[in-house]
Motif scaffolding. Sequence first.
Motif, short mmCIF file in Angstrom:
data_model
loop_
_atom_site.label_atom_id
_atom_site.label_comp_id
_atom_site.label_asym_id
_atom_site.label_seq_id
_atom_site.Cartn_x
_atom_site.Cartn_y
_atom_site.Cartn_z
N THR A 140 0.84 -1.21 0.00
CA THR A 140 0.00 0.00 0.00
C THR A 140 0.87 1.25 0.00
OG1 THR A 140 -0.13 -0.01 2.40
CG2 THR A 140 -1.89 -1.13 1.21
N TRP A 141 0.30 2.32 -0.50
CA TRP A 141 0.97 3.61 -0.52
C TRP A 141 0.77 4.32 0.80
CZ3 TRP A 141 -0.64 6.43 -5.62
CH2 TRP A 141 -0.25 5.65 -6.70
N TRP A 142 1.40 5.46 0.91
CA TRP A 142 1.27 6.27 2.13
C TRP A 142 -0.18 6.67 2.37
CZ3 TRP A 142 4.92 7.97 5.67
CH2 TRP A 142 4.47 8.92 6.58
N ASP A 143 -0.82 7.25 1.36
CA ASP A 143 -2.21 7.68 1.54
C ASP A 143 -3.14 6.51 1.81
OD1 ASP A 143 -1.48 10.29 1.21
OD2 ASP A 143 -2.15 10.44 -0.86
N GLU A 144 -2.92 5.40 1.11
CA GLU A 144 -3.71 4.20 1.38
C GLU A 144 -3.49 3.75 2.82
OE1 GLU A 144 -3.96 1.18 -2.19
OE2 GLU A 144 -1.92 1.95 -2.00
N GLY A 145 -2.25 3.81 3.25
CA GLY A 145 -1.92 3.42 4.61
C GLY A 145 -2.63 4.28 5.65
N ASP A 146 -2.78 5.58 5.36
CA ASP A 146 -3.53 6.45 6.28
C ASP A 146 -4.96 5.96 6.45
OD1 ASP A 146 -1.28 8.02 6.40
OD2 ASP A 146 -2.12 9.70 5.25
N TYR A 147 -5.64 5.73 5.32
CA TYR A 147 -7.03 5.26 5.38
C TYR A 147 -7.12 3.92 6.10
CZ TYR A 147 -8.61 8.87 2.16
OH TYR A 147 -8.93 10.07 1.57
N LEU A 148 -6.21 3.00 5.78
CA LEU A 148 -6.26 1.68 6.38
C LEU A 148 -5.89 1.71 7.86
CD1 LEU A 148 -4.81 -0.43 3.45
CD2 LEU A 148 -7.19 -0.28 4.21
N ALA A 149 -4.98 2.61 8.25
CA ALA A 149 -4.64 2.74 9.67
C ALA A 149 -5.85 3.26 10.46
CB ALA A 149 -3.45 3.68 9.85
N ILE A 150 -6.55 4.21 9.88
CA ILE A 150 -7.77 4.71 10.53
C ILE A 150 -8.80 3.59 10.64
CG2 ILE A 150 -9.72 6.31 10.30
CD1 ILE A 150 -7.71 8.26 8.91
N ALA A 151 -8.96 2.83 9.53
CA ALA A 151 -9.91 1.72 9.54
C ALA A 151 -9.53 0.67 10.59
CB ALA A 151 -9.98 1.08 8.16
N PHE A 210 -6.56 1.76 -2.40
CA PHE A 210 -7.42 2.04 -1.25
C PHE A 210 -7.50 3.55 -1.04
CE2 PHE A 210 -6.25 -2.34 0.11
CZ PHE A 210 -7.54 -2.83 0.20
N LEU A 211 -8.12 4.22 -1.97
CA LEU A 211 -8.31 5.66 -1.89
C LEU A 211 -9.78 5.96 -2.17
CD1 LEU A 211 -5.10 6.70 -3.86
CD2 LEU A 211 -5.46 6.84 -1.39
N THR A 212 -10.17 7.19 -1.95
CA THR A 212 -11.58 7.53 -2.08
C THR A 212 -11.96 8.02 -3.48
OG1 THR A 212 -11.13 9.78 -1.32
CG2 THR A 212 -11.75 8.16 0.35
N ASP A 213 -11.02 8.09 -4.40
CA ASP A 213 -11.29 8.67 -5.71
C ASP A 213 -12.40 7.96 -6.47
OD1 ASP A 213 -8.26 8.92 -4.97
OD2 ASP A 213 -8.74 10.68 -6.18
N ILE A 214 -12.32 6.65 -6.61
CA ILE A 214 -13.31 5.90 -7.38
C ILE A 214 -14.69 5.94 -6.72
CG2 ILE A 214 -13.96 3.60 -8.24
CD1 ILE A 214 -11.85 5.05 -9.95
N PRO A 215 -14.81 5.64 -5.42
CA PRO A 215 -16.14 5.74 -4.81
C PRO A 215 -16.72 7.17 -4.90
CG PRO A 215 -14.72 4.45 -3.41
CD PRO A 215 -13.85 5.03 -4.49
#
Length: 188
Positions: free
Chosen positions: A45-56, A147-152
């Motif tokens: 995962t990338w940094w930004d993906e990691g942020d979202y997944l860490a929060i999750a 794992f980013l919010t762009d597509i949704p």
Amino acid sequence: LPPKYDGESIKKWLKDPYNLLFVGLILITLIVRFHYYNITSEQPTWWDEGDYLAIAKEIAIPSAETPEWWSHFASIRPPLMSLVWAFFIKMNSSEAIMRLFTVVLPSVILIIFTYLFGASLFNKKIGLIAGYLFSIYWSLQFYSYRFLTDIPTVMFAMMSLYFFWEHHVKRKKAIGLYLAVLFGMLGT
């Protein structure tokens, strides 16, 4: 889309060449998405993906103490996708399954609603062109596996536009406005 789901109405619906092209567009989109999904499903995962997944992960499996990063990341990231991913973490799902259901499949739904919006706004030919262009657009392809919010976000925005135009403006139904507001809020 076919009005009924019996064999005769589907055969009749598929006799329209534009409807047949739409089915082809969705099949090609699925093939391309799953091809790249298989290639990218094991990437780190990338940094930004990691942020979202860490929060999750913190939502799904809270630690005894609030992590030092929580106030920073949780305040700048939209919460909806982290909540959805927290559900998948709680269910002990793999990253590949999470990615499939929350990013890859929504990118296919985005193509469907792009077609529907273009067909409703202009005609089926324009809907097919718009759906095709969205299906091959490099940026949407790229973000369809992250794992980013762009597509949704784009999917919910397109759904909002479609329901507003098709059901509120054209059909004068209040449900169109309500659905447009709901999907607009989810996308935001």
